[in-house]
Write an enzyme that holds these catalytic residues in place. Structure first.
Site, mmCIF file in Angstrom:
data_model
loop_
_atom_site.group_PDB
_atom_site.id
_atom_site.type_symbol
_atom_site.label_atom_id
_atom_site.label_comp_id
_atom_site.label_asym_id
_atom_site.label_seq_id
_atom_site.Cartn_x
_atom_site.Cartn_y
_atom_site.Cartn_z
ATOM 1 N N HIS A 63 90.448 68.264 64.588
ATOM 2 C CA HIS A 63 91.456 67.555 63.783
ATOM 3 C C HIS A 63 90.979 67.284 62.359
ATOM 4 C CE1 HIS A 63 89.383 63.657 64.919
ATOM 5 N NE2 HIS A 63 89.780 63.345 63.705
ATOM 6 N N ASP A 93 89.358 69.177 70.788
ATOM 7 C CA ASP A 93 89.091 68.609 69.461
ATOM 8 C C ASP A 93 87.737 69.054 68.919
ATOM 9 O OD1 ASP A 93 89.850 67.220 67.197
ATOM 10 O OD2 ASP A 93 89.041 65.305 67.881
ATOM 11 N N SER A 170 84.486 61.032 62.432
ATOM 12 C CA SER A 170 84.903 62.129 63.308
ATOM 13 C C SER A 170 84.086 63.384 63.058
ATOM 14 C CB SER A 170 86.386 62.447 63.091
ATOM 15 O OG SER A 170 87.196 61.509 63.736
#
Length: 215
Positions: A63, A93, A170
């Site tokens: 993402h 992901d 992330s």
């Protein structure tokens, strides 16, 4: 160990002090800046990544890089490289990037199957982008094999930790006390109503996906 030795002495079970872990792992953590079509000046999104090989393969979250027209990777020393997206898997992901570089410091990967609740962990990443690059948060393993709504529709389960994981984290590492990466932080897999619940993709489950993306 006496207190004065604690920052330099490896304990008998091979565990490192927090400072030693940061010194070992930080050079393998990169910032990732993504640019939208028609805007090559201001990043449209940013995240973190982990150097896997000396020749520039990097793992991050899918993402972080999806829909990016251009991707720049920034090393700890500030050097910036254009990155190629090798492959991405939105279900888990995970994504793999490549930069044209050599002799990079790369991360050591551990075994997330050996984790137990209460194990201390450190997260390293860039919450909020380059402004807060290389931020360190620490906590414990709060839970294992957590199913998280639609993110677990493919059977993937996650590591839960109370180490603060914010959006720019992330793709960065969750690290054990041996300085080994045991999870890949994903700030997308969260519930807005909760605090102190961060999630990471367990590295042992991620390895086969990463190998597939590399292949």
């Amino acid at each position: 160990d006496t207190p004065s030795d604690s920052d330099t002495t490896v304990s008998s079970d091979g565990k490192l002090s927090d400072k030693e872990i940061i010194k070992k792992v930080s050079p393998a953590v990169v910032g990732i800046e993504c640019y939208a079509f028609g805007n090559s000046f201001t990043p449209s999104s940013s995240g973190s990544g982990i150097i896997m090989t000396a020749d520039g393969y990097i793992v991050t979250n899918a993402h972080v890089v999806e829909d990016a027209a251009g991707i720049t990777v920034v090393l700890e020393n500030g050097d910036a490289y254009a990155a190629e997206l090798i492959g991405a898997d939105s279900d888990t992901d995970l994504a793999v990037l490549k930069i044209e570089a050599s002799n990079l410091t790369y991360a050591e990967f551990g075994n997330s199957d050996e984790l137990e609740r209460g194990d201390r962990v450190i997260a390293i990443g860039n919450p909020g982008g380059e402004q807060f690059s290389g931020s360190i948060t620490r906590g414990v393993i709060s839970g294992l094999n957590r199913s998280v709504g639609s993110y677990s529709s493919n059977g993937m389960t996650y590591i839960q930790t109370d180490a603060a994981i914010n959006p720019g984290n992330s793709g960065g590492p969750l690290v054990n006390l041996h300085g080994q990466v045991i999870g890949i932080s994903s700030a997308k897999i969260v519930s807005e109503q909760y605090e102190g619940m961060g999630f990471a993709i367990p590295i042992t489950g991620a390895k086969s996906i990463i190998d597939d993306l590399l292949a």
